[in-house]
Design a protein around this motif. Structure first.
Motif, PDB file in Angstrom:
ATOM      1  N   TRP A 112      29.774  41.621  48.089  1.00  0.00           N
ATOM      2  CA  TRP A 112      30.244  40.275  48.463  1.00  0.00           C
ATOM      3  C   TRP A 112      30.851  39.559  47.255  1.00  0.00           C
ATOM      4  O   TRP A 112      31.851  38.859  47.381  1.00  0.00           O
ATOM      5  N   ILE A 113      30.267  39.765  46.091  1.00  0.00           N
ATOM      6  CA  ILE A 113      30.723  39.121  44.851  1.00  0.00           C
ATOM      7  C   ILE A 113      32.218  39.364  44.611  1.00  0.00           C
ATOM      8  O   ILE A 113      32.929  38.478  44.153  1.00  0.00           O
ATOM      9  N   HIS A 114      32.710  40.559  44.956  1.00  0.00           N
ATOM     10  CA  HIS A 114      34.107  40.890  44.646  1.00  0.00           C
ATOM     11  C   HIS A 114      35.097  40.030  45.435  1.00  0.00           C
ATOM     12  O   HIS A 114      36.201  39.756  44.976  1.00  0.00           O
ATOM     13  N   ASP A 115      34.701  39.612  46.639  1.00  0.00           N
ATOM     14  CA  ASP A 115      35.590  38.785  47.463  1.00  0.00           C
ATOM     15  C   ASP A 115      35.437  37.300  47.164  1.00  0.00           C
ATOM     16  O   ASP A 115      36.246  36.495  47.627  1.00  0.00           O
ATOM     17  N   HIS A 116      34.380  36.936  46.427  1.00  0.00           N
ATOM     18  CA  HIS A 116      34.083  35.505  46.276  1.00  0.00           C
ATOM     19  C   HIS A 116      34.051  35.017  44.827  1.00  0.00           C
ATOM     20  O   HIS A 116      33.759  33.844  44.587  1.00  0.00           O
ATOM     21  N   GLU A 117      34.331  35.906  43.880  1.00  0.00           N
ATOM     22  CA  GLU A 117      34.237  35.508  42.465  1.00  0.00           C
ATOM     23  C   GLU A 117      35.039  34.238  42.160  1.00  0.00           C
ATOM     24  O   GLU A 117      34.538  33.314  41.530  1.00  0.00           O
ATOM     25  N   ASN A 118      36.272  34.192  42.645  1.00  0.00           N
ATOM     26  CA  ASN A 118      37.137  33.061  42.305  1.00  0.00           C
ATOM     27  C   ASN A 118      36.668  31.757  42.929  1.00  0.00           C
ATOM     28  O   ASN A 118      36.926  30.675  42.400  1.00  0.00           O
TER      29      ASN A 118
END
Length: 380
Positions: free
Chosen positions: A237-243
């Motif tokens: 999930w982190i990869h889609d929401h980092e920004n």
């Protein structure tokens, strides 16, 4: 003669575990340096307050002769806990006293680091030492750092946390995802920035629970607070929401969508936080992990047995590791370093496995539909 006589020892990482071990070994006459990637000791230490337990963290400080320093630095009242529902209704409100079984004296990470650093011999810690590699050299190791310096040690101990550079040289076993991701943020000067939540905190901790999610808020001695949202996500999930978490507007949208139905008062934490927020997927080492002991390399704390924070055991396990490892390395009944490390690693894995099991149960419990009744039962 014990197994560290005439040996040069390197500890990688200047967190509570590494510094506790250094102090304990120096008390026994060891030649030891800590290599820490922070540029100096004045770097702001992030994270919530730590509750030290009598049979682990406090026991290690006692053995290190640092209980008076601890009593001068800990925060009385910081162990106060309030349990709330998502609407902000207080369901449990207590402050423990030293006579209570649940009393856990709390200390901020910064003051704990300072009292440990102050107990070491001058120039023990080599700052700005970001380890990039370890190469066998004779019977020891050459340490290579990002700033182009090198060092040699007969024995290296990894106290370098979840992303340890030392661990892969000992075992290829990887941690498993726990199912929960934390979003962490800091609010400075909480009394004026978020007065309502500051008053609610009352110098302690808030656990707000609902909809299989958690919001934990912890006061700090410098007038700031730190908060952690916990919710079930997939591992990546982190990869889609980092920004999203470097942008306040996007973070607010995420919070409103994820914590839908929660009281609007909680939004103030995101509105007043310093950005970026930090995303922390929570991992745990397998409960049955094992490896073959090496004669000149071992590890402690999160490097050895990473686990989520929901039982408050991480720092306590690291400091107890330090105590047990120092006892084994300086115990003259062991004929060589490898047998001392073997004994340490065997008991450490056994102990950490049991604590990790309890921690995973607690992680699941707090992020279940029965979270509130489970937690109230724990404190009743």
């Amino acid at each position: 003669m014990n197994n560290i006589t005439n040996k040069k020892i390197a500890i990688i990482g200047g967190g509570p575990g590494g510094l506790t071990l250094t102090r304990l070994l120096q008390q026994k006459g060891a030649n030891v340096n800590v290599y820490e990637r922070d540029t100096n000791e004045h770097v702001r230490v992030q994270g919530a307050t730590l509750d030290l337990h009598h049979d682990s963290g406090l026991l290690a400080l006692q053995e290190a002769g640092l209980m008076n320093a601890f009593k001068a630095a800990y925060r009385p009242g910081a162990d106060r806990i309030r349990i709330l529902d998502k609407a902000g209704t207080i369901l449990f409100d207590d402050g423990f006293t030293a006579s209570d079984d649940l009393f856990r004296p709390e200390i901020d990470r910064g003051p704990l680091r300072k009292l440990l650093l102050d107990s070491l011999q001058p120039n023990t810690v080599v700052w700005d030492s970001h380890l990039i590699g370890l190469t066998p050299s004779g019977n020891g190791w050459q340490l290579d750092f990002k700033n182009d310096t090198t060092a040699f040690a007969d024995l290296v101990i990894g106290a370098d946390g979840a992303n340890s550079k030392i661990r892969p040289l000992i075992t290829s076993i990887k941690p498993l995802y726990s199912g929960v991701t934390i979003v962490e943020g800091n609010v400075y000067d909480s009394e004026t920035t978020v007065p309502a939540i500051h008053t609610l905190l009352n110098g302690g901790k808030i656990f707000a629970l609902g909809d299989e999610k958690t919001l934990i808020v912890s006061s700090k001695g410098d007038g700031s607070l730190v908060f952690y949202t916990g919710s079930k996500t997939d591992e990546f999930w982190i990869h889609d929401h980092e920004n999203a978490f470097s942008n306040r507007e996007q973070a607010l949208t995420w919070f409103q969508e994820t914590f839908i139905g929660w009281d609007a008062a909680w939004l103030e934490l995101i509105e007043k936080a310093s950005f970026p927020l930090t995303i922390r997927p929570q991992y745990c080492m397998p409960l049955d992990q094992t490896w073959d002991t090496l004669p000149n390399l071992t590890m402690l704390g999160d490097a050895a047995h990473l686990m989520p924070p929901y039982a408050g055991e991480g720092v306590n396990m690291a400091m107890l590791d330090a105590l047990e490892l120092s006892n084994c390395l300086t115990n003259e009944t062991f004929t060589d370093t490898q047998s001392a490390i073997t004994t340490y690693e065997n008991q450490m894995r056994l102990r950490a496995s049991e604590i990790a099991r309890i921690t995973l149960e607690q992680t699941n419990s707090l992020h279940s539909s029965e979270a509130i009744s489970n937690l109230l039962e724990l404190f009743s």
